[in-house]
Design a protein around this motif. Structure first.
Motif, PDB file in Angstrom:
ATOM      1  N   GLY A 115       0.856  -1.194   0.000  1.00 12.79           N
ATOM      2  CA  GLY A 115       0.000   0.000   0.000  1.00 12.79           C
ATOM      3  C   GLY A 115       0.877   1.225   0.000  1.00 12.79           C
ATOM      4  O   GLY A 115       0.732   2.125   0.825  1.00 12.79           O
ATOM      5  N   THR A 116       1.772   1.291  -0.982  1.00 12.54           N
ATOM      6  CA  THR A 116       2.804   2.347  -1.002  1.00 12.54           C
ATOM      7  C   THR A 116       2.231   3.737  -1.226  1.00 12.54           C
ATOM      8  O   THR A 116       2.819   4.732  -0.820  1.00 12.54           O
ATOM      9  CB  THR A 116       3.874   2.022  -2.072  1.00 12.54           C
ATOM     10  N   GLY A 136       7.028  -1.250  -4.588  1.00 10.69           N
ATOM     11  CA  GLY A 136       5.814  -0.725  -3.964  1.00 10.69           C
ATOM     12  C   GLY A 136       4.603  -1.308  -4.653  1.00 10.69           C
ATOM     13  O   GLY A 136       4.526  -1.300  -5.886  1.00 10.69           O
ATOM     14  N   ILE A 137       3.667  -1.844  -3.866  1.00 12.24           N
ATOM     15  CA  ILE A 137       2.428  -2.337  -4.475  1.00 12.24           C
ATOM     16  C   ILE A 137       1.248  -1.522  -3.957  1.00 12.24           C
ATOM     17  O   ILE A 137       1.275  -1.016  -2.824  1.00 12.24           O
ATOM     18  CB  ILE A 137       2.174  -3.847  -4.202  1.00 12.24           C
ATOM     19  N   ASP A 138       0.235  -1.390  -4.800  1.00 15.83           N
ATOM     20  CA  ASP A 138      -0.953  -0.646  -4.398  1.00 15.83           C
ATOM     21  C   ASP A 138      -2.099  -0.951  -5.334  1.00 15.83           C
ATOM     22  O   ASP A 138      -1.889  -1.481  -6.427  1.00 15.83           O
ATOM     23  CB  ASP A 138      -0.670   0.872  -4.385  1.00 15.83           C
ATOM     24  N   ILE A 139      -3.321  -0.579  -4.878  1.00 15.99           N
ATOM     25  CA  ILE A 139      -4.490  -0.684  -5.759  1.00 15.99           C
ATOM     26  C   ILE A 139      -5.002   0.724  -6.078  1.00 15.99           C
ATOM     27  O   ILE A 139      -6.069   0.874  -6.670  1.00 15.99           O
ATOM     28  CB  ILE A 139      -5.601  -1.559  -5.134  1.00 15.99           C
ATOM     29  N   TYR A 190      -0.565   2.442   7.398  1.00 17.19           N
ATOM     30  CA  TYR A 190      -1.956   2.874   7.206  1.00 17.19           C
ATOM     31  C   TYR A 190      -2.627   2.189   6.021  1.00 17.19           C
ATOM     32  O   TYR A 190      -3.458   2.809   5.357  1.00 17.19           O
ATOM     33  CB  TYR A 190      -2.010   4.396   7.016  1.00 17.19           C
ATOM     34  N   CYS A 191      -2.281   0.948   5.744  1.00  9.63           N
ATOM     35  CA  CYS A 191      -2.893   0.255   4.600  1.00  9.63           C
ATOM     36  C   CYS A 191      -3.912  -0.798   5.032  1.00  9.63           C
ATOM     37  O   CYS A 191      -5.059  -0.779   4.580  1.00  9.63           O
ATOM     38  CB  CYS A 191      -1.809  -0.395   3.729  1.00  9.63           C
ATOM     39  N   LEU A 192      -3.499  -1.709   5.922  1.00 14.76           N
ATOM     40  CA  LEU A 192      -4.324  -2.910   6.151  1.00 14.76           C
ATOM     41  C   LEU A 192      -5.714  -2.616   6.717  1.00 14.76           C
ATOM     42  O   LEU A 192      -6.657  -3.357   6.461  1.00 14.76           O
ATOM     43  CB  LEU A 192      -3.581  -3.904   7.053  1.00 14.76           C
TER      44      LEU A 192
END
Ligand SMILES: C[S@@+](CC[C@H](N)C(=O)[O-])C[C@H]1O[C@@H](n2cnc3c(N)ncnc32)[C@H](O)[C@@H]1O
Length: 263
Positions: A115-116, A136-139, A190-192
Motif C-alpha cells: 500500500g505504497t 511498492g504495491i498498491d491498488i 496505514y494500509c491494512l
C-alpha cells in the motif's frame, strides 16, 4: 522549501497536483482526505452554532445545554481534523524515518512496501539501498490518499532520484503474485485497516508472511491496534518482537507490529 512545506500543497487535494505542470518537490498526499475535511468542517460548524446557542441566554437551559454539547462535539472533531493535518505535514515524515531506522540496512535488501500510495516508505527505503530494490504495491484507491496515482508516485520517484532502485506494481496485498520468500524487509503504513473484512486482513498478513524471506523482518503500522496482525503472523510461524502504540512518534494514532521469519 522543506518537505513538509511542499506537502502543504497536498491539503488542496488532487486538483492542485493535476494542474501543476512543474512540480519541483515531492508530494506524499494526505491520508483519507475526505475524512480530514469532514472533521474540520463539522468541527468549525458545530463550534460556531454551539457558541451562538450559548450566547443567547434568553433561550433557556435547553439551548444552553445544546450549546455545550455542540461545542464539545465541535472541539473533538476539529482536534481530530487537525491531528490529520499535522500528520500529513510533519508526522508521516518523522514516523517514516523512525520506522526505517529500526532496520539494520546492508544496502542489498529486497524491500516490499504494501500500500505504497505515493511512495513514502518505498522511496525512503530505496534511499538506504545500493544494490537492493524497493517494490511498492498498491491498488491506487484515491479515497485512502489524495492524488493516489501511479503517475504521481513516479513523479516523486523521479524527484527523489531513486528510479534505478524501485519498481511499482498494481497488486492487492490479499493475493500477491510474488514467489514465497521473496523479500528481506516488508513495510506498510496505514494500509491494512482499509481492508474491511477481518478474515481478509488476516489473509493479507499470511500473504505477507509467505513472501517474507527466512531471517527477514516485517514492520506493519496502522492506526488501529496491531495485535490481530501479530496473532496472524504468529499463526504463520513468524516471531513477533513487539506490537505497541507509537502515538508520540507520529503525532497521530499509530501502532506497529514488528516480526521476523525464523531461518
Ligand atoms: C492511507 S494510504 C497510505 C499510503 C502510504 N503507505 C503512506 O503512508 O503514505 C493507504 C494505501 O493503501 C492502499 N491499499 C488499500 N487497500 C489495499 C490492498 N488491498 N492492497 C494494496 N494496497 C491497498 C491504498 O490504495 C492507499 O494507497
Amino acid at each position: 522549501m522543506s518537505e513538509s512545506h511542499s506537502n502543504k500543497q497536498n491539503l488542496k487535494g488532487n486538483q492542485t497536483q493535476k494542474s501543476s505542470h512543474h512540480q519541483v518537490k515531492p508530494n506524499y498526499g494526505v491520508d483519507a482526505p475526505g475524512v480530514m475535511w469532514n472533521f474540520l468542517r463539522v468541527g468549525v460548524s458545530a463550534i460556531a452554532v454551539g457558541l451562538l446557542s450559548l450566547s443567547f441566554n434568553t433561550l433557556g437551559i435547553i439551548a444552553f445545554c445544546a450549546g455545550l454539547v455542540l461545542c464539545t462535539v465541535g472541539l473533538v472533531s476539529l482536534t481530530l481534523g487537525l491531528v490529520m493535518v499535522v500528520y500529513a505535514l510533519r508526522g508521516k515524515f518523522i514516523y517514516r524515518d523512525y520506522m526505517l531506522s529500526l532496520i539494520d540496512w546492508q544496502g542489498d535488501e529486497m524491500v516490499l512496501d504494501v500500500g505504497t500510495g505515493r511512495g513514502l516508505l518505498m522511496i525512503g527505503a530505496a534511499k538506504r539501498l545500493t544494490t537492493g530494490k524497493a517494490i511498492g504495491i498498491d491498488i491506487w484507491n484515491d479515497e485512502d490518499l489524495s492524488g493516489n496515482t501511479v503517475e504521481n508516485t513516479l513523479k516523486n520517484v523521479e524527484l527523489e532520484d531513486v528510479k534505478d532502485r524501485i519498481e511499482l506494481m498494481t497488486e492487492d496485498v490479499r493475493q500477491m503474485s510474488f514467489a514465497d520468500d521473496s523479500f528481506d524487509v516488508i513495510l506498510s503504513t496505514y494500509c491494512l485497516h482499509n481492508i474491511e473484512n477481518e478474515q481478509e486482513r488476516e489473509a493479507s498478513c499470511l500473504e505477507i508472511a509467505r513472501v517474507l524471506e527466512p531471517g527477514g523482518t516485517v514492520l506493519i503500522s496502522d492506526y488501529i491496534p496491531t495485535h490481530d496482525y501479530a496473532k496472524a503472523f504468529t499463526a504463520a510461524g513468524l516471531s513477533v518482537k513487539s506490537s505497541k502504540p507509537y502515538l508520540l512518534k507520529a503525532f497521530a494514532p499509530m501502532w506497529m507490529v514488528v516480526a521476523t521469519k525464523k531461518c
